[in-house]
Design an enzyme around this catalytic site. Structure first.
Site, mmCIF file in Angstrom:
data_model
loop_
_atom_site.group_PDB
_atom_site.id
_atom_site.type_symbol
_atom_site.label_atom_id
_atom_site.label_comp_id
_atom_site.label_asym_id
_atom_site.label_seq_id
_atom_site.Cartn_x
_atom_site.Cartn_y
_atom_site.Cartn_z
ATOM 1 N N HIS A 19 0.739 -1.273 0.095
ATOM 2 C CA HIS A 19 0.095 0.050 -0.037
ATOM 3 C C HIS A 19 0.937 1.188 0.026
ATOM 4 C CE1 HIS A 19 -3.496 -2.614 1.582
ATOM 5 N NE2 HIS A 19 -3.491 -2.744 0.455
ATOM 6 N N HIS A 42 -8.275 -7.655 -7.859
ATOM 7 C CA HIS A 42 -8.502 -8.531 -6.637
ATOM 8 C C HIS A 42 -8.638 -7.634 -5.274
ATOM 9 C CE1 HIS A 42 -6.302 -11.175 -9.329
ATOM 10 N NE2 HIS A 42 -6.768 -12.406 -8.691
ATOM 11 N N SER A 100 -6.714 -1.599 -0.566
ATOM 12 C CA SER A 100 -6.291 -0.709 -1.706
ATOM 13 C C SER A 100 -7.304 -0.067 -2.249
ATOM 14 C CB SER A 100 -5.525 -1.940 -2.719
ATOM 15 O OG SER A 100 -6.312 -3.033 -3.065
ATOM 16 N N GLU A 118 -13.905 -8.092 -7.507
ATOM 17 C CA GLU A 118 -13.617 -9.334 -6.635
ATOM 18 C C GLU A 118 -14.530 -10.409 -6.649
ATOM 19 O OE1 GLU A 118 -11.852 -9.694 -3.609
ATOM 20 O OE2 GLU A 118 -13.162 -11.470 -3.542
ATOM 21 N N ASP A 143 -14.271 -12.240 -12.097
ATOM 22 C CA ASP A 143 -12.716 -12.619 -12.089
ATOM 23 C C ASP A 143 -11.897 -11.621 -12.445
ATOM 24 O OD1 ASP A 143 -11.262 -15.864 -12.538
ATOM 25 O OD2 ASP A 143 -10.439 -13.936 -13.231
ATOM 26 N N GLY A 144 -10.894 -11.496 -11.540
ATOM 27 C CA GLY A 144 -9.902 -10.286 -11.779
ATOM 28 C C GLY A 144 -9.340 -10.528 -13.320
ATOM 29 N N ASP A 164 -3.480 -8.141 -7.324
ATOM 30 C CA ASP A 164 -3.101 -8.655 -5.864
ATOM 31 C C ASP A 164 -3.802 -9.854 -5.647
ATOM 32 O OD1 ASP A 164 -2.027 -8.282 -3.465
ATOM 33 O OD2 ASP A 164 -3.813 -6.967 -2.633
HETATM 34 C C1 LIG Z 1 -4.735 -10.042 -1.358
HETATM 35 S S1 LIG Z 1 -6.504 -9.969 -1.066
HETATM 36 C C2 LIG Z 1 -7.005 -8.568 -1.809
HETATM 37 C C3 LIG Z 1 -6.178 -7.356 -1.121
HETATM 38 C C4 LIG Z 1 -6.662 -5.967 -1.521
HETATM 39 N N1 LIG Z 1 -6.095 -5.826 -2.920
HETATM 40 C C5 LIG Z 1 -5.972 -4.761 -0.859
HETATM 41 O O1 LIG Z 1 -4.964 -4.586 -0.956
HETATM 42 O O2 LIG Z 1 -6.892 -4.382 0.125
HETATM 43 C C6 LIG Z 1 -6.982 -11.003 -2.602
HETATM 44 C C7 LIG Z 1 -8.459 -10.904 -2.668
HETATM 45 O O3 LIG Z 1 -8.671 -11.531 -4.189
HETATM 46 C C8 LIG Z 1 -9.927 -12.208 -4.068
HETATM 47 N N2 LIG Z 1 -9.894 -13.321 -5.227
HETATM 48 C C9 LIG Z 1 -9.345 -14.729 -5.299
HETATM 49 N N3 LIG Z 1 -9.179 -14.799 -6.607
HETATM 50 C C10 LIG Z 1 -9.819 -13.955 -7.531
HETATM 51 C C11 LIG Z 1 -10.008 -13.571 -8.851
HETATM 52 N N4 LIG Z 1 -9.734 -14.682 -9.625
HETATM 53 N N5 LIG Z 1 -10.591 -12.623 -9.172
HETATM 54 C C12 LIG Z 1 -10.764 -11.737 -8.245
HETATM 55 N N6 LIG Z 1 -10.444 -11.641 -7.011
HETATM 56 C C13 LIG Z 1 -10.089 -12.648 -6.577
HETATM 57 C C14 LIG Z 1 -10.036 -12.779 -2.869
HETATM 58 O O4 LIG Z 1 -11.493 -13.044 -2.263
HETATM 59 C C15 LIG Z 1 -9.447 -11.808 -2.023
HETATM 60 O O5 LIG Z 1 -10.298 -10.666 -1.302
#
Ligand SMILES: C[S@@+](CC[C@H](N)C(=O)[O-])C[C@H]1O[C@@H](n2cnc3c(N)ncnc32)[C@H](O)[C@@H]1O
Length: 279
Positions: A19, A42, A100, A118, A143-144, A164
């Site tokens: 961050h 993500h 983030s 997300e 999906d990201g 992320d």
């Molecule tokens: C490390 S955390 C994100 C933290 C956030 N970026 C932050 O810095 O505050 C990863 C997130 O990705 C989500 N996630 C997992 N696979 C994913 C995908 N294929 N696409 C989108 N989100 C996904 C999880 O549910 C989780 O909330």
């Protein structure tokens, strides 16, 4: 259903590293008048309550944001990050940690656009409650990796993608390299910030080889280690920044050195910045 919940890790050393760099990237984008798009693939839930039992189960925040909270000698480069965390805790006691999406919301200008995706249903609903309904902000249960296809290139033609991943599936490193290749082909001038955990050397070599093979140029590698990684805990992490803003590496060097001394009081590990692929 996704097993990973970021609340167990919120505010840990890896979040602070990620961050703090995110704030510097957004500040660099703010330096030009033109609007930009921030895509967070993500996105997580946006705001983390460190008093929640899940956060207390691991108490990872104690080796992260807690180590900075009472410091009176925060370097200038880190101040915007600390301001973002403090603004979630106006009474002066640390309880809420901004993810983030919230950090981006605090730093963007009114004309800048934020796209948050997300995949976790519950997490996405929480994210919508925290960040949804605001001007130029959209939240998608999606999906990201699909988001990279759906939203790139952005109409603004300038901006930042934060990738992320939670690394909770096998072959995530390969998936990320493939996603970067596709995204970069769609939008070669975008800035891509890719967070990753440091794992065993063969996995890291494979990842960096995969990223280099995308043929993207200008890739800065920033790594941050605070402990020797054990089977159950992550000792270090990194961020690849594709197309970093001008002089970004100089901009963040002092901040990262200071952060490492603050977050690794035993002197284990270190902070490094080097070009994985130069211009
Ligand atoms: C490390 S955390 C994100 C933290 C956030 N970026 C932050 O810095 O505050 C990863 C997130 O990705 C989500 N996630 C997992 N696979 C994913 C995908 N294929 N696409 C989108 N989100 C996904 C999880 O549910 C989780 O909330």
């Amino acid at each position: 259903m996704l097993a990973y919940r970021h609340l167990f890790h919120a505010g840990n050393f890896a979040d602070v590293f990620k961050h703090a760099l995110l704030t510097r990237l957004l500040i660099a984008l703010n330096a030009k008048d033109k609007p930009y798009c921030y895509l967070d693939t993500h996105a997580g839930i946006g705001r983390y309550d460190l008093a929640h039992e899940w956060a207390w189960k691991t108490r990872e925040f104690e080796n992260g944001i807690v180590r900075l909270w009472d410091r009176k000698d925060i370097p200038a480069g880190l101040a915007p990050y600390m301001d973002a965390v403090r603004s979630e805790n106006p009474k002066g006691r640390l309880r809420f940690y901004p993810g983030s999406p919230l950090i981006a919301l605090k730093l963007r200008r009114p004309g800048d656009r934020i796209v948050l995706t997300e995949l976790g249903k519950t997490d996405c609903a929480e994210l919508e409650a925290v960040a949804g309904g605001k001007r130029n902000v959209s939240v998608h249960l999606m999906d990201g990796y699909q988001a990279l296809k759906a939203f790139l290139p952005p109409a603004e033609r300038r901006g930042l993608v934060l990738l992320d991943s939670s690394f909770d599936r096998a072959r995530e490193f390969a998936r990320i390299a493939a996603a970067l290749k596709q995204a970069h082909a769609r939008w070669p001038t975008g800035i891509y910030a890719i967070w990753y955990p440091l794992m065993e050397p063969p996995a890291m070599r494979g990842f960096l080889h995969g990223v280099t093979a995308t043929r993207a140029r200008k890739i800065l590698k920033l790594e941050f280690t605070v402990a020797s990684g054990q089977a159950t805990t992550m000792g270090g992490c990194g961020m690849l920044v594709v197309n970093p803003p001008w002089r970004f590496e100089n901009d963040v060097k002092v901040m990262l050195d200071w952060l490492w001394r603050a977050l690794s009081p035993g002197g284990e590990g270190g902070a490094s910045i080097e070009w994985l692929v130069p211009e």
